[in-house]
Enzyme design. Structure first.
Site, mmCIF file in Angstrom:
data_model
loop_
_atom_site.group_PDB
_atom_site.id
_atom_site.type_symbol
_atom_site.label_atom_id
_atom_site.label_comp_id
_atom_site.label_asym_id
_atom_site.label_seq_id
_atom_site.Cartn_x
_atom_site.Cartn_y
_atom_site.Cartn_z
ATOM 1 N N GLY A 33 78.700 22.107 147.814
ATOM 2 C CA GLY A 33 77.702 22.650 146.899
ATOM 3 C C GLY A 33 77.682 24.171 146.851
ATOM 4 N NE ARG A 77 80.189 29.646 156.275
ATOM 5 C CZ ARG A 77 80.770 28.450 156.360
ATOM 6 N NH1 ARG A 77 81.824 28.201 155.635
ATOM 7 N NH2 ARG A 77 80.297 27.535 157.169
ATOM 8 C CG HIS A 92 83.229 24.864 144.451
ATOM 9 N ND1 HIS A 92 82.278 25.799 144.791
ATOM 10 C CD2 HIS A 92 83.649 24.304 145.610
ATOM 11 C CE1 HIS A 92 82.130 25.793 146.106
ATOM 12 N NE2 HIS A 92 82.945 24.913 146.624
HETATM 13 P P1 AMP Z 1 83.606 23.779 149.970
HETATM 14 O O1 AMP Z 1 82.421 23.556 149.084
HETATM 15 O O2 AMP Z 1 83.670 25.156 150.517
HETATM 16 O O3 AMP Z 1 83.747 22.707 151.011
HETATM 17 O O4 AMP Z 1 84.871 23.656 149.027
HETATM 18 C C1 AMP Z 1 85.118 22.509 148.268
HETATM 19 C C2 AMP Z 1 86.528 22.558 147.707
HETATM 20 O O5 AMP Z 1 86.662 23.711 146.880
HETATM 21 C C3 AMP Z 1 87.583 22.681 148.812
HETATM 22 O O6 AMP Z 1 88.733 21.932 148.448
HETATM 23 C C4 AMP Z 1 87.878 24.148 148.813
HETATM 24 O O7 AMP Z 1 89.169 24.469 149.301
HETATM 25 C C5 AMP Z 1 87.759 24.482 147.335
HETATM 26 N N1 AMP Z 1 87.507 25.912 147.161
HETATM 27 C C6 AMP Z 1 86.554 26.652 147.788
HETATM 28 N N2 AMP Z 1 86.672 27.950 147.421
HETATM 29 C C7 AMP Z 1 87.714 28.022 146.562
HETATM 30 C C8 AMP Z 1 88.342 29.083 145.851
HETATM 31 N N3 AMP Z 1 87.921 30.336 145.951
HETATM 32 N N4 AMP Z 1 89.391 28.785 145.045
HETATM 33 C C9 AMP Z 1 89.843 27.507 144.934
HETATM 34 N N5 AMP Z 1 89.296 26.470 145.591
HETATM 35 C C10 AMP Z 1 88.246 26.716 146.394
#
Ligand code: AMP
Length: 298
Positions: free
Chosen positions: A33, A196, A39
């Site tokens: 989220g 973050r 995302h």
């Molecule tokens: P998270 O919400 O941080 O668990 O991320 C969910 C998904 O989005 C994971 O597969 C992450 O690697 C991907 N993700 C997060 N930040 C980025 C970004 N800056 N660029 C591409 N994918 C991302």
């Protein structure tokens, strides 16, 4: 089309099963989220390559090894729904740990060991070392999500490089889904988009792009012909050395042959990986040195 919102695994399982029975392909993006452009790129790609897109929003307590980090993690479910709908998502699934594992949570709040999924050898070293138990939590939830949704394709971002390998290995062991790895989306100054980043003070926000600058400079060194793992690692570490960030690791790995420890000798392909604290906020980033992210053969 209006976004469908489901909150229990059984409702999500039924909904997905019905769509699959109609012959529709399902693209899946697992998230925690506080969704941002990174995302959204995954959601858009999933929408292009599948008939339907399911996005999960679940701040997974199992993958946090620091309770303050879990409490402070940004949450914005209404904003997330609006963004997913706009990017072409079809269903948003937000679950709870108890919903996934009824009767399997112990008195101390931990999941009973028998319910945990082994994340495999890609979980060893770097993130696995600095965040003990993290990938066990990731693998456990990703496996449950795969079981509930049974996606055709699942999309993961290369920013979380080691997580990509864990997800890929998990999918291989299960026989599905196809894992699609997506390049990292960045802010204008190079900082990888991350939920973050919202927690960074202005001063740390200014400092944080040094991570990408150090990774980018290491890629230039690679492009100039340097192939020695140790030289590349030292160069990456030096690029971060002058910053105020507290570096947990600055490492080089062969992305096709993951090793828990630093590789030695020359590499045919390489990825640079960094974890560093900007004040209280832990940031990670990675950059493939040998490719701009096309076919990784991963
Ligand atoms: P998270 O919400 O941080 O668990 O991320 C969910 C998904 O989005 C994971 O597969 C992450 O690697 C991907 N993700 C997060 N930040 C980025 C970004 N800056 N660029 C591409 N994918 C991302």
């Amino acid at each position: 089309m209006e976004l469908v919102r489901l909150e229990t695994p059984s409702a999500a399982r039924d909904w997905c099963a019905q769509r699959r029975a109609e012959g529709r392909s399902i693209g899946f993006v697992a998230t925690m989220g506080a969704l941002h452009r990174g995302h959204m790129t995954l959601v858009r790609q999933a929408a292009q390559e599948n008939d339907l897109v399911v996005v999960s929003v679940f701040v997974n307590p199992l993958q946090f090894n620091d309770s303050t980090d879990l409490e402070r993690y940004p949450r914005d479910i209404e904003g997330d729904c609006a963004r997913v709908e706009e990017a072409g998502g079809t269903m948003l699934f937000s679950g709870t740990l108890e919903g996934f594992f009824p009767g399997q949570i112990q008195a101390d709040g931990e999941l009973q060991p028998a319910s945990l999924v082994d994340p495999g050898s890609a979980a060893l070293g770097l993130e696995g070392e600095f965040r003990p138990g993290h990938f066990m939590g990731v693998a456990t939830i990703v496996n449950s999500l795969f079981e509930v949704i049974e996606p055709t394709r699942a999309y993961f971002g290369l920013k979380d490089f080691q997580q990509c390998l864990v997800a890929r290995d998990l999918a291989k062991a299960r026989g599905n889904p196809t894992v699609v790895l997506c390049r990292t989306i960045r802010e204008e100054d190079g900082l990888a988009c991350s939920s973050r980043n919202l927690l960074l003070t202005l001063e740390w926000r200014d400092e944080a792009p040094v991570i990408q600058r150090a990774l980018g400079a290491t890629r230039v060194l690679w492009q100039r012909g340097e192939r020695d793992a140790g030289v590349l690692r030292d160069f990456l570490a030096e690029g971060l050395g002058a910053s105020a960030l507290s570096v947990e690791y600055a490492a080089i790995r062969d992305p096709l042959a993951w090793t828990p420890n630093d590789p030695t000798g020359t590499l045919d392909q390489a990825v640079g990986l960094v974890a560093a604290k900007a004040g209280k906020v832990r940031l990670i980033d990675s950059l493939l040195l040998h490719t701009d992210g096309g076919d990784l053969g991963l």
